[in-house]
Motif scaffolding. Sequence first.
Motif, PDB file in Angstrom:
ATOM      1  N   SER A   1     -59.873  95.299  54.363  1.00  0.00           N
ATOM      2  CA  SER A   1     -58.751  96.176  54.029  1.00  0.00           C
ATOM      3  C   SER A   1     -57.672  95.424  53.255  1.00  0.00           C
ATOM      4  O   SER A   1     -57.077  95.969  52.315  1.00  0.00           O
ATOM      5  N   ILE A   2     -57.431  94.177  53.628  1.00  0.00           N
ATOM      6  CA  ILE A   2     -56.467  93.346  52.890  1.00  0.00           C
ATOM      7  C   ILE A   2     -56.955  93.134  51.463  1.00  0.00           C
ATOM      8  O   ILE A   2     -56.181  93.209  50.494  1.00  0.00           O
ATOM      9  N   ILE A   3     -58.261  92.883  51.318  1.00  0.00           N
ATOM     10  CA  ILE A   3     -58.834  92.690  49.980  1.00  0.00           C
ATOM     11  C   ILE A   3     -58.739  93.973  49.156  1.00  0.00           C
ATOM     12  O   ILE A   3     -58.321  93.952  47.990  1.00  0.00           O
ATOM     13  N   ALA A   4     -59.117  95.101  49.783  1.00  0.00           N
ATOM     14  CA  ALA A   4     -59.142  96.383  49.067  1.00  0.00           C
ATOM     15  C   ALA A   4     -57.736  96.842  48.683  1.00  0.00           C
ATOM     16  O   ALA A   4     -57.447  97.088  47.498  1.00  0.00           O
ATOM     17  N   ASN A   5     -56.853  96.963  49.671  1.00  0.00           N
ATOM     18  CA  ASN A   5     -55.505  97.453  49.395  1.00  0.00           C
ATOM     19  C   ASN A   5     -54.645  96.416  48.671  1.00  0.00           C
ATOM     20  O   ASN A   5     -53.826  96.774  47.818  1.00  0.00           O
ATOM     21  N   GLY A   6     -54.865  95.145  49.023  1.00  0.00           N
ATOM     22  CA  GLY A   6     -54.111  94.087  48.349  1.00  0.00           C
ATOM     23  C   GLY A   6     -54.488  93.988  46.877  1.00  0.00           C
ATOM     24  O   GLY A   6     -53.617  93.875  46.008  1.00  0.00           O
ATOM     25  N   GLY A   7     -55.799  94.040  46.599  1.00  0.00           N
ATOM     26  CA  GLY A   7     -56.260  93.979  45.204  1.00  0.00           C
ATOM     27  C   GLY A   7     -55.776  95.159  44.394  1.00  0.00           C
ATOM     28  O   GLY A   7     -55.255  95.000  43.283  1.00  0.00           O
ATOM     29  N   GLU A   8     -55.914  96.363  44.957  1.00  0.00           N
ATOM     30  CA  GLU A   8     -55.477  97.562  44.242  1.00  0.00           C
ATOM     31  C   GLU A   8     -53.955  97.575  44.079  1.00  0.00           C
ATOM     32  O   GLU A   8     -53.441  97.950  43.011  1.00  0.00           O
ATOM     33  N   GLY A   9     -53.241  97.164  45.121  1.00  0.00           N
ATOM     34  CA  GLY A   9     -51.782  97.128  45.044  1.00  0.00           C
ATOM     35  C   GLY A   9     -51.294  96.173  43.972  1.00  0.00           C
ATOM     36  O   GLY A   9     -50.374  96.498  43.204  1.00  0.00           O
ATOM     37  N   LEU A  10     -51.915  94.987  43.901  1.00  0.00           N
ATOM     38  CA  LEU A  10     -51.547  94.012  42.873  1.00  0.00           C
ATOM     39  C   LEU A  10     -51.872  94.553  41.484  1.00  0.00           C
ATOM     40  O   LEU A  10     -51.093  94.373  40.539  1.00  0.00           O
TER      41      LEU A  10
END
Length: 255
Positions: free
Chosen positions: A108-117
């Motif tokens: 979830s950190i990878i998914a939301n963090g990547g998309e958020g960035l």
Amino acid sequence: MESKASTTIAKTSLQSPKPKERDLLHHLEAYLAKRDGVDKLLKISRYATKIILASSVLPETLTLTGRLKSFETSVGLSRKAFRLGKFVQDLNALRNSHFDSKQELVLSIIANGGEGLYYFVEQFIWLSKSGLIDSKHSRNLQKISAWAEFIGYMGSISLKFMDLKRIKEDEACLESTIEIAVARGNGCLEEEQRLRKLREKKLMKKLSIVQDIADGLMALADIRDGKGQLSAPLFISCAGLLSALISTHKNWVSC
């Protein structure tokens, strides 16, 4: 007296008319009121135009070709403007999520963090293309954006496969329950309704995975600067249109 009242209420609820389907124009109004609704219509327009340009169906000298290229560029810039502040939804999604395992937390950190960035950097790319920021930074920003988007989609796809596995397990349990109920001659209307909704959810999850794969291929093409067979303009344009159509369907159903 209580039993009669209960019976009356039950009969009334069973005999009550089904809710009418929403009027098409009202549904369309609700859809277009959403930022994602307008964004996906722009995405369809852009990638449909890119397919026409990439397929070389129009002569290069034709005035329409130049106009289509200008339209495609303009729509692409407009879509970036629609993403202003959109990274906040990924922060909220990450903050409000509940995780059953450390694996889900990491993904979830990878998914939301990547998309958020990705959405955060896209704001500066828009400012660069609009002329407010020096365009010399545009290339580096686009690389960061593409990598963040690609990594985000890898995490998102992994999470959705885990969700799909859980949905299939729930579906198998419900099917087993229904089979037992039918064998015993019992009614199972509620279970059948739950099964139908679960299958609809499974279909939407599969479509969402296909969409993420298509978007991931486009991000990979940006990382590779359009090099390689998987980065061919026509192939990438078709992937973009497929992603836009799936996303439009999902937003239409949900609004």
